[in-house]
Scaffold this motif. Structure first.
Motif, PDB file in Angstrom:
ATOM      1  N   ALA A 156       0.851  -1.195   0.000  1.00 15.84           N
ATOM      2  CA  ALA A 156       0.000   0.000   0.000  1.00 15.84           C
ATOM      3  C   ALA A 156       0.879   1.234   0.000  1.00 15.84           C
ATOM      4  O   ALA A 156       2.022   1.196   0.472  1.00 15.84           O
ATOM      5  N   MET A 157       0.345   2.332  -0.529  1.00 14.79           N
ATOM      6  CA  MET A 157       1.103   3.585  -0.528  1.00 14.79           C
ATOM      7  C   MET A 157       0.160   4.770  -0.624  1.00 14.79           C
ATOM      8  O   MET A 157      -0.981   4.655  -1.075  1.00 14.79           O
ATOM      9  N   SER A 158       0.659   5.912  -0.158  1.00 14.91           N
ATOM     10  CA  SER A 158      -0.118   7.141  -0.224  1.00 14.91           C
ATOM     11  C   SER A 158       0.818   8.333  -0.104  1.00 14.91           C
ATOM     12  O   SER A 158       1.841   8.267   0.593  1.00 14.91           O
ATOM     13  N   THR A 160       0.682  17.351   1.398  1.00 21.20           N
ATOM     14  CA  THR A 160       1.461  18.278   0.582  1.00 21.20           C
ATOM     15  C   THR A 160       1.917  17.649  -0.737  1.00 21.20           C
ATOM     16  O   THR A 160       2.308  18.353  -1.658  1.00 21.20           O
ATOM     17  N   GLY A 161       1.898  16.322  -0.817  1.00 24.01           N
ATOM     18  CA  GLY A 161       2.364  15.650  -2.025  1.00 24.01           C
ATOM     19  C   GLY A 161       3.867  15.537  -2.128  1.00 24.01           C
ATOM     20  O   GLY A 161       4.396  15.101  -3.147  1.00 24.01           O
ATOM     21  N   THR A 187       5.004   4.226   2.138  1.00 25.45           N
ATOM     22  CA  THR A 187       4.789   2.895   1.599  1.00 25.45           C
ATOM     23  C   THR A 187       4.696   1.884   2.743  1.00 25.45           C
ATOM     24  O   THR A 187       5.390   2.002   3.756  1.00 25.45           O
ATOM     25  N   CYS A 188       3.811   0.898   2.576  1.00 24.57           N
ATOM     26  CA  CYS A 188       3.642  -0.194   3.539  1.00 24.57           C
ATOM     27  C   CYS A 188       4.130  -1.466   2.875  1.00 24.57           C
ATOM     28  O   CYS A 188       3.679  -1.805   1.777  1.00 24.57           O
ATOM     29  N   MET A 228       8.979   6.091   4.651  1.00 20.37           N
ATOM     30  CA  MET A 228       8.633   7.426   4.160  1.00 20.37           C
ATOM     31  C   MET A 228       9.732   7.902   3.226  1.00 20.37           C
ATOM     32  O   MET A 228      10.922   7.773   3.524  1.00 20.37           O
ATOM     33  N   TRP A 229       9.323   8.455   2.102  1.00 20.28           N
ATOM     34  CA  TRP A 229      10.249   8.923   1.069  1.00 20.28           C
ATOM     35  C   TRP A 229      10.036  10.414   0.863  1.00 20.28           C
ATOM     36  O   TRP A 229       8.902  10.895   0.847  1.00 20.28           O
ATOM     37  N   LYS A 230      11.141  11.139   0.697  1.00 14.38           N
ATOM     38  CA  LYS A 230      11.032  12.569   0.441  1.00 14.38           C
ATOM     39  C   LYS A 230      11.776  12.924  -0.841  1.00 14.38           C
ATOM     40  O   LYS A 230      12.610  12.156  -1.339  1.00 14.38           O
TER      41      LYS A 230
END
Length: 229
Positions: free
Chosen positions: A183-185, A189-190, A195-196, A204-206
């Motif tokens: 899963a992901m979202s 802010t986008g 990601t799970c 968490m990705w930035k």
């Protein structure tokens, strides 16, 4: 209570107090959040409903199923409006663009992009070569897709160009087969992607603030137009 088997996905409507859920009983069900009562049973799929999308405009509900189809639903009537049968394998993920009137769906064969409200086919995105379980798009037209083999791809929503690919490494002590993304979202802010994953982690990705056109070149060339006869 109401589903006859496992519940695989859920989505809140952005403006109404209703929850939509999809399950292994091949239905999507609409629930009143406050009373917990079932409002509609969206029946018609012939296999597990594993992906859901909701939006303010019609179609307000989109479902993807292991029967290889996508269906659009009229939330007021509780009836199907459109069925899309282009995929050849299970549709495991759908995502709706935050402000464009478009959506994308993912299967093991490829990613397809569609236009609302009638589901006109726009393009294929190919190259991940994995069962895609999750996808998300942000306000800057960055589509992220996660596969069961740990591949994380980033696509340009407009052109379908795959400009970045990452292979996720499972956390230490996990099996290599536990690199899958389930899963992901994006956050509000986008700029952050969550990601799970199968290795029991949430990552968490930035954005890379130091990236430049020189360090991360995008060798995109628009496809040649095919002649139309």
């Amino acid at each position: 209570h109401g589903h006859l088997s496992g519940v695989y996905c859920a989505a809140l409507h952005p403006t109404l107090d209703v929850l939509i859920t999809g399950g292994r009983d091949s239905t999507a069900r609409v629930w009143d959040i406050r009373s917990k009562n079932q409002v509609h049973v969206l029946a018609g799929h012939t296999n597990t409903v594993v992906a859901l999308g909701t939006q303010r405009a019609d179609p307000q509900v989109v479902t993807g199923s292991m029967d290889n189809t996508i269906r659009y639903w009229d939330l007021a009537k509780g009836e199907r409006t459109v069925s899309l049968t282009n995929h050849k394998k299970s549709v495991r993920a759908v995502t709706i663009h935050p402000f464009e009137y478009t959506m994308a769906s993912a299967s093991a064969d490829n990613i397809k992009k569609w236009k609302f409200p009638r589901g006109e086919f726009l393009m294929n995105m190919q190259g991940q070569n994995a069962i895609i379980n999750a996808m998300a798009v942000n306000q800057e037209n960055v589509l992220a897709t996660g596969g069961d083999n740990g591949s994380l791809h980033f696509w340009d929503w407009k052109t379908g160009y795959n400009y970045q690919t990452t292979q996720i490494a499972p956390q230490p002590g996990s099996l290599e087969s536990e690199a899958g993304v389930f899963a992901m979202s994006y956050d509000v802010t986008g700029t952050r992607l969550i990601t799970c994953e199968a290795d029991k982690t949430i990552k968490m990705w930035k954005q890379d603030a130091s990236a430049t056109p020189e360090t991360h070149p995008i060798d995109y060339k628009p496809p040649k137009e095919r002649k139309r006869y």
